[in-house]
Write an enzyme that holds these catalytic residues in place. Structure first.
Site, PDB file in Angstrom:
ATOM      1  CG  ASP A 265      74.125  40.529  90.741  1.00  0.00           C
ATOM      2  OD1 ASP A 265      74.012  41.755  90.517  1.00  0.00           O
ATOM      3  OD2 ASP A 265      73.531  39.950  91.673  1.00  0.00           O
TER       4      ASP A 265
ATOM      5  CE  LYS B 292      62.350  37.167  71.015  1.00  0.00           C
ATOM      6  NZ  LYS B 292      63.129  37.063  69.791  1.00  0.00           N
TER       7      LYS B 292
ATOM      8  CG  HIS C  16      64.272  39.132  66.853  1.00  0.00           C
ATOM      9  ND1 HIS C  16      64.105  37.774  66.949  1.00  0.00           N
ATOM     10  CD2 HIS C  16      63.037  39.681  66.773  1.00  0.00           C
ATOM     11  CE1 HIS C  16      62.816  37.506  66.914  1.00  0.00           C
ATOM     12  NE2 HIS C  16      62.145  38.636  66.813  1.00  0.00           N
TER      13      HIS C  16
END
Length: 167
Positions: free
Chosen positions: A108, A103, A101
């Protein structure tokens, strides 16, 4: 191509009372498209065509892109994961009950993008979401470590296709 993606972002701007010239989607796209060396993505849901095209563009430019996602969600209609895999982008997913779950994305190894936002058209256009973008090693480092930990945990060589019987 970058300008075309940003133009789409303006057209798909959220219906919230933010200035129309600079949508949350266009800001997110600019951060992603700033990648020059690497992009690590760890998302539960990814079905936004604009964000999918941006990730594929980065891959074609030679940016090292890796994606970790949820196994159940990636199979749903509209998911970008199959298109990313078809483009040659390495994708790994969970194999256990429950959801992967997270996010977040790391650009870079120095920019962290995180928050409640799933990278879906529904979330971008209709939901009340938050996105935090940070360029501070103190915050980027633990997220990068978590990505690497999950990347190794979800290595297909570790998958268990049959439960082991105890005798």
């Amino acid at each position: 191509m970058d300008q075309a993606l940003l133009g789409e972002a303006a057209a798909a701007a959220c219906r919230c009372p933010l200035p129309r010239g600079d949508s949350p989607l266009s800001r997110l796209l600019r951060c992603l498209l700033s990648a020059r060396r690497s992009l690590e993505i760890c998302l539960f849901a990814f079905s936004s065509p604009q964000l999918g095209r941006a990730v594929q563009l980065l891959h074609r430019r030679g940016v090292r892109v890796r994606v970790v996602t949820d196994a159940q969600y990636m199979a749903l209609n509209g998911s970008q994961i199959g298109l990313l895999r078809h483009a040659g982008i390495p994708v790994r997913h969970d194999q256990e009950d429950g959801f992967m779950h997270h996010k977040f994305a790391i650009v870079d190894k120095k920019m962290l993008i995180t928050g409640s936002l799933n990278w879906t058209t529904q979330a971008i256009q209709n939901n009340r979401e938050n996105v935090l973008i940070v360029e501070d090693a103190e915050y980027v480092k633990p997220f990068l470590a978590e990505f690497e930990r999950i990347w190794e945990e979800y290595n297909p060589t570790n998958y268990k296709f049959f439960s082991k019987k105890t005798e």
